[in-house]
Design a protein around this motif. Structure first.
Motif, short mmCIF file in Angstrom:
data_model
loop_
_atom_site.label_atom_id
_atom_site.label_comp_id
_atom_site.label_asym_id
_atom_site.label_seq_id
_atom_site.Cartn_x
_atom_site.Cartn_y
_atom_site.Cartn_z
N GLU A 36 3.75 -73.90 24.46
CA GLU A 36 4.26 -72.60 24.87
C GLU A 36 4.63 -72.55 26.34
O GLU A 36 5.38 -71.67 26.77
CB GLU A 36 3.18 -71.55 24.58
N GLY A 37 4.08 -73.47 27.15
CA GLY A 37 4.37 -73.47 28.56
C GLY A 37 3.52 -72.43 29.27
O GLY A 37 2.74 -71.73 28.66
N SER A 38 3.70 -72.35 30.59
CA SER A 38 2.84 -71.46 31.36
C SER A 38 3.55 -70.18 31.76
O SER A 38 3.08 -69.45 32.61
CB SER A 38 2.36 -72.20 32.60
N GLY A 39 4.68 -69.89 31.19
CA GLY A 39 5.40 -68.66 31.53
C GLY A 39 4.72 -67.45 30.93
O GLY A 39 3.77 -67.56 30.17
N PRO A 40 5.21 -66.24 31.30
CA PRO A 40 4.59 -65.05 30.76
C PRO A 40 4.78 -64.93 29.25
O PRO A 40 5.75 -65.44 28.70
CB PRO A 40 5.32 -63.93 31.50
N MET A 48 5.83 -63.61 25.69
CA MET A 48 7.06 -62.93 25.28
C MET A 48 6.89 -62.16 23.98
O MET A 48 7.87 -61.75 23.37
CB MET A 48 8.18 -63.98 25.11
N ALA A 94 8.25 -58.57 24.17
CA ALA A 94 9.71 -58.59 24.31
C ALA A 94 10.35 -58.88 22.96
O ALA A 94 11.34 -58.24 22.57
CB ALA A 94 10.14 -59.63 25.33
N PHE A 148 11.16 -56.75 28.26
CA PHE A 148 12.59 -57.04 28.08
C PHE A 148 12.89 -58.54 28.13
O PHE A 148 14.01 -58.95 27.84
CB PHE A 148 13.42 -56.35 29.16
N GLY A 149 11.93 -59.33 28.60
CA GLY A 149 12.17 -60.77 28.69
C GLY A 149 13.08 -61.15 29.85
O GLY A 149 13.71 -62.20 29.83
N VAL A 150 13.11 -60.30 30.89
CA VAL A 150 13.93 -60.61 32.07
C VAL A 150 13.22 -61.71 32.88
O VAL A 150 12.00 -61.64 33.05
CB VAL A 150 14.10 -59.34 32.94
N GLU A 174 1.53 -70.63 38.87
CA GLU A 174 1.90 -69.27 38.46
C GLU A 174 0.72 -68.56 37.78
O GLU A 174 0.51 -67.37 37.97
CB GLU A 174 3.10 -69.33 37.53
#
Lengths: 501, 370
Positions: free
Chosen positions: B155-159, B161, B164, B219-221, B279
Motif C-alpha cells: 500500500e505504500g506509506s501515503g495517506p 484513500m 476518497a 478528495f484524493g488531492v 512522512e
C-alpha cells in the motif's frame, strides 16, 4: 527491421490487422494481453489498476508506483521479444514505451464505426443502444488509461507515423501497404537506436528487480541509465537502502556499473556542452548541496523540428549514416558527447561530489528532448542554458528562451536559465539594499505600532472604532500583508545569505 | 491585570510579548512541518495568555492573512496551486466565514464571566473551545490512527484513500475536473467543504487544518497541491475573515505582529524538517500535538462553565485548571517543535555520515565494491 506498434481500440480491426501484418512480414506478434499477463505474474494487478483509474477520483501514490512497475514490465517484455527478432506489437499507444528508439513504426488504426458497432452487438449480444454506450465508455476508459500511463492524448495524430482508416481500406490491403512501409530504410535499426533500446531494457529490468525484491519494494527510487551505468537515487530517509541496492542489482545483464546517490530531490541540467570547471557547474552544485539534490545531466543537441536529421561530425556516426538510408534518428551517446569527454568529466565530478543523478544525451527536435525527460523523476528545478552553440549569441538567447517556454508546458518543475539561477543563489547588491530597506521599514512599522499602542487600539476597538469601524478593516487589510511581505523578504534574504534557503 | 478598551485587548508586557513571539515560533515550526496552519496551538495559546477567544481568532486570522500570502506565492511558483479548486472552495468559504463571525460576535456580546480569563466573553470562549475540541479530536484521532496502523506493504506509506474512494462512488453530479490536482470531484462536495472550512476558519481559525486533510483524505488531492490550493484559498478567505473581525473590533494588530515575528522564521525551519523526516513520523508528531492541544482546551472548559454558572466548584480551582491547561498546551507546542528540531539536527548529522555516493564497479571478474 522496425518494431511495428499498432495502436487501436477493441473491436476496431486493429488487432486483426496487426496479426495479418505479422503473418505477411514473418515477424513475431505480441499483444497487450501478453504484457498484462506478465505484469500480473510480477505482482502488478493491472486489471485493478485500470478499474481504480477509471472509478477513483485521484491518481494516488500507490497507483503511480504500480504504473511505473507496469511500464517497466511492458518495456522489458517488448524489448526482450524484439531483441530476439522482428516484432509487431498491438496495444494502446505502446510506442511511447520506447522514446528515443528510432527503429519504431507507429501506426494508428481508425475503425469503421458502423462495422465496429455491429461487431460489438454481435459478439457481446448487446442491443444497439447498449453497444453504443459500451463503445463510448471503453474508448473513454482507454483514453484515460493512455493519459495516465503515457501522459499523452491517444488521439493526437502527430504521435504516429501512419494512420490507417479502415472505412474504405480492407484489412488485407492495409496490411500489404504497411508491409511496404515497414521495409523503408527510414525505420531500419541503427546501432544508435539499438543501443537506446538496450538502455531502455536495462532500466526496465533494474526497475523490475528493485520492485520484486522485498528489501527495496517499497522504496522511492529513481532509476536512470546511460551506457550501461545505472544511477539509482534514493531519498535521505531511506539511506539504509544504499548498501542493498548493489546487492539487488548485482548481476543484471548489460549493467557495467551501479551508482547510488542520496537526494531529497532532483535537478535536471540541460546543456549542449558541459564543463566541470565552469561557473554554471559550481552554481548548480552549490544549489544541489543546499537542497540535498541529485543533479541529472541531459546533453541536448537541437536538430530542428522532430524528425529532422542531425548533422554528425564524429566518425562512428558517419558510419551509421550509410545504413540508414540517409536519415538517422539519434546519435550514439558517446559520439554525441563530443571528443573532449567534458560531459563524462562533468558527470564524474558529480559522482565524486555524491550528487550524480545520472546523465544522458539526446539529439533532435523538442519532442525528442521532452521524451528524454523522465516522468517518474520528481524534479524540483530544470536549469537550461548553453544551447544552440552554433548560432549567434542573440539567436542563442532567443532560442534558449523559446525552448524554456516550451519545456514549461511539458515539465512541472520551474525552468531557470543560469543567470536566473545565479540571482536566486547569490545576494546581489540590489537585493542587499532591498533587504535593508525592508528591515528598516519593518522596524519603523513595529515602532509605530508598539510606541502608539493606545491610539492603535482605539482605532481597532475603542471609541474611534465605534465612530468609523471601516478604518480598522482598512488598517488590517493594509498592514497585515505589508508587514508579512516586508518581513518575509527580509527573512528570505537572510536565509539566502546564510545559505540556508 | 486590567484589560484595555473594556474586555477586548490585553496589556502587553515584555513577558507576554516574548511568549507571543515564542508561540509564533512554535506554531511556525509545526505549521511548516505539518504543512497546515498552526492556529490549533496559537488560538488556545493566546487564550491562555488571557486574550479573549474572539480576539485571539481575529488576530490570528490577521496574522495568517499575510503568512498565507507568502506561502501561496511560494507554492504557486512550484506549481502546487489548483486555482480552480481554490476558487470554488472560496465561493462558499466566504459565506462560512461570515456565519462564523456573526455567531462569534453575538456570543461575545452576550458576555458572561466578567473579570475572568478572556474578559467577559466566557460564552464565546466556551463555544470556541467546544468547536475546537470536537473538530480537532476527530482530525487528530484520524491522523493518529492512519499514522500508527499497520499497513499492507503494497500500500505504500501515503495517506489512506479509503474515504476518497468511497466518496468518489457517490452519484453527485455535476463533477468538476481539477487539472493540477488531477482529480474529478462532485461540485457539491467541493462547495460543502468550502463552507465548512470557511466556518471553522472564522470560528477557530483552523479551517486550513481541516481543509488540507479533507482534500487529501476525502478528495484524493496530492498533499503538496492540497497545501498550495488551501493556502491560495485561505489567502482570500483569511483576508475576508480578518477584515470582517476588524470591522467588528476584534483584531489586535499588536498580537498579529508579534506572532508573525516568530512564525515566519519557524515555517522555514519546519519546512526543512519535512525533507529529512519520514512522512509517517510527520503525521505522528502532528496528530500527537493536536490531541494534546485538545486535552489542554478540555481542561479549560470547566472554567468557562463555572463562569457561566453551569458548573459549581470552588474558585480556588480556577488558577489550577488554567495552569494545567497552559502547561499542557505549551508542553505540546514546545515538545513538538523541539522534536522537529531534534529530527532536523539528527538528520543533518546523519546525512554527513552517510556515504552519499556508493560506486559499485561491476567490471568485475572479481565483483569488487568500491
Amino acid at each position: 527491421m522496425p518494431i511495428v506498434f499498432v495502436s487501436g481500440v477493441p473491436f476496431g480491426g486493429g488487432e486483426r490487422l496487426a496479426k495479418e501484418l505479422a503473418r505477411k512480414l514473418g515477424y513475431a506478434f505480441l499483444d497487450r494481453e501478453e504484457v498484462v499477463a506478465r505484469a500480473n505474474e510480477s505482482g502488478i494487478p493491472v486489471g485493478k489498476l485500470e478499474v481504480a483509474l477509471v472509478k477513483k477520483p485521484a491518481v494516488q501514490e500507490r497507483m503511480v508506483r504500480l504504473r511505473d512497475r507496469y511500464l517497466a514490465v511492458a518495456t522489458a517484455t517488448i524489448c526482450e521479444k524484439a531483441a530476439a527478432g522482428n516484432l509487431v506489437y498491438y496495444g494502446r499507444a505502446g510506442h511511447h514505451l520506447l522514446p528515443g528508439v528510432g527503429h519504431v513504426l507507429r501506426v494508428r488504426v481508425v475503425p469503421e464505426p458502423a462495422r465496429r458497432l455491429e461487431t460489438v452487438m454481435e459478439r457481446l449480444r448487446l442491443p444497439r443502444e447498449k453497444a453504443e454506450k459500451f463503445i463510448r465508455d471503453v474508448d473513454e476508459d482507454i483514453r484515460a488509461w493512455v493519459r495516465f500511463v503515457h501522459d499523452v492524448d491517444m488521439e493526437d495524430l502527430q504521435k504516429y507515423d501512419l494512420v490507417i482508416n479502415l472505412e474504405k481500406l480492407s484489412l488485407e490491403n492495409a496490411a500489404a501497404a504497411l508491409c511496404s512501409i515497414a521495409e523503408l530504410p527510414d525505420f531500419r535499426p541503427t546501432p544508435a537506436s539499438q543501443a537506446a533500446m538496450q538502455e531502455r531494457l536495462l532500466r526496465a529490468r533494474a526497475r523490475i528487480r528493485l520492485a520484486l525484491d522485498e528489501r527495496t519494494a517499497d522504496a522511492d527510487l529513481t532509476v536512470r541509465s546511460s551506457e550501461g551505468v545505472l544511477t539509482i537515487t534514493y531519498v535521505p530517509r531511506q539511506a539504509q537502502l544504499a548498501p542493498l541496492i548493489p546487492d539487488v542489482l548485482g548481476d543484471l545483464p548489460g549493467c557495467r556499473e551501479i551508482r547510488c546517490t542520496m537526494a531529497s530531490t532532483n535537478i535536471l541540467w540541460i546543456q549542449e556542452a558541459f564543463r566541470p570547471d565552469s561557473g554554471t557547474y559550481r552554481e548548480v552544485n552549490e544549489l544541489a548541496r543546499r537542497w540535498g539534490a541529485a543533479v541529472e545531466l541531459l546533453q541536448y543537441r537541437a536538430g530542428g523540428e522532430e524528425g529532422e536529421a542531425v548533422p554528425v561530425e564524429v566518425a562512428p556516426a558517419a558510419a551509421l549514416k550509410a545504413g540508414t538510408g540517409g536519415v538517422e534518428d539519434d546519435l550514439p551517446e558517446a559520439a554525441a558527447g563530443g571528443a573532449d569527454r567534458s560531459f563524462e568529466r562533468t558527470l564524474e565530478a558529480l559522482v565524486q561530489e555524491g550528487r550524480s543523478g545520472g546523465g544522458h544525451t539526446v539529439a533532435g527536435g523538442r519532442d525528442r528532448l521532452v521524451g528524454a525527460i523522465s516522468r517518474s523523476v520528481p524534479y524540483s528545478l530544470v536549469v537550461v542554458d548553453n544551447l544552440f552553440l552554433d548560432k549567434s549569441p542573440a539567436a542563442r538567447t532567443r532560442m534558449t528562451r523559446e525552448l524554456a517556454m516550451f519545456l514549461t508546458d511539458h515539465v512541472k518543475a520551474p525552468i531557470l536559465s543560469t543567470a536566473d539561477l545565479s540571482s536566486k543563489l547569490h545576494l546581489g547588491r540590489g537585493e542587499v539594499l532591498k533587504a535593508f530597506a525592508a528591515g528598516a521599514l519593518v522596524v519603523l512599522l513595529y515602532c509605530a505600532i508598539f510606541l502608539r499602542q493606545e491610539g492603535l487600539l482605539n482605532v481597532l476597538g475603542g471609541e474611534a472604532h465605534k465612530a468609523a469601524p471601516w478604518v480598522a478593516s482598512v488598517l488590517v487589510a493594509l498592514l497585515a500583508p505589508v508587514v508579512s511581505v516586508l518581513y518575509g523578504n527580509l527573512l528570505a534574504s537572510a536565509m539566502k545569505w546564510l545559505k540556508m534557503d | 491585570m486590567p484589560m484595555l478598551f473594556g474586555d477586548l485587548f490585553i496589556h502587553l508586557t515584555w513577558a507576554n510579548a516574548l511568549a507571543l513571539v515564542l508561540l509564533g515560533l512554535v506554531g511556525g515550526v509545526i505549521s511548516g512541518f505539518a504543512g497546515s496552519g498552526a492556529a490549533f496551538i496559537m488560538t488556545p495559546g493566546m487564550m491562555n495568555l488571557r486574550v479573549p477567544g474572539v480576539v485571539a481568532v481575529g488576530s490570528n486570522m490577521a496574522h495568517r492573512f499575510g503568512n498565507n500570502m507568502m506561502g501561496a506565492k511560494r507554492h504557486a511558483g512550484l506549481g502546487n496551486v489548483d486555482k480552480r479548486l481554490s476558487i470554488l472552495l472560496l465561493v462558499t468559504a466566504v459565506i462560512g466565514v461570515q456565519i462564523a463571525v456573526w455567531i462569534n460576535s453575538t456570543l461575545f456580546k452576550m458576555g458572561g464571566g466578567e473579570g475572568h480569563e478572556g474578559g467577559g466573553g466566557a460564552m464565546s470562549n466556551l463555544y470556541i473551545s467546544l468547536i475546537f475540541i470536537g473538530v480537532l479530536t476527530f482530525v487528530g484521532a484520524f491522523m493518529l490512527r492512519d499514522a500508527v496502523r499497520p499497513r499492507d506493504s503494497k500500500e505504500g506509506s501515503g495517506p489512506s484513500m479509503k474515504l476518497a474512494n468511497m466518496l468518489s462512488r457517490l452519484p453527485l453530479p455535476p463533477y468538476v475536473r481539477f487539472p493540477v490536482a488531477d482529480v474529478r470531484i462532485s461540485l457539491w462536495l467541493v462547495l460543502l467543504l468550502g463552507l465548512v472550512v470557511g466556518f471553522l476558519d472564522g470560528t477557530v481559525a483552523i479551517g486550513g487544518f481541516l481543509g488540507v486533510p479533507a482534500m487529501i483524505y476525502l478528495f484524493g488531492v496530492p498533499t503538496t497541491v492540497a497545501t498550495g490550493s488551501e493556502l491560495f484559498m485561505a489567502m482570500f478567505g483569511g483576508a475576508w475573515g480578518a477584515i470582517s473581525y476588524a470591522y467588528q473590533g476584534f483584531v489586535d494588530l499588536r498580537l498579529s505582529c508579534l506572532l508573525l515575528l516568530g512564525s515566519l522564521m519557524g515555517v522555514y525551519i519546519g519546512a526543512y524538517g519535512t525533507k529529512v523526516v519520514k512522512e509517517v513520523l510527520v503525521r505522528l508528531v502532528a496528530s500527537s500535538i493536536i490531541l494534546l492541544c485538545v486535552v489542554s482546551r478540555a481542561v479549560a472548559v470547566p472554567v468557562y462553565l463555572r463562569q457561566l454558572n453551569f458548573l459549581h466548584f470552588s474558585e480556588g480551582w480556577e488558577p489550577w485548571l488554567k495552569g494545567v491547561s497552559t502547561a499542557i498546551l505549551f508542553a505540546a507546542g514546545v515538545g513538538g517543535a523541539g522534536l522537529v528540531l531534534f529530527y532536523v539536527v539528527k538528520a543533518t548529522l546523519e546525512r554527513r555520515k552517510v556515504h552519499s555516493t556508493l560506486l559499485v564497479r561491476k567490471a568485475a571478474a572479481d565483483g569488487r565494491v568500491s
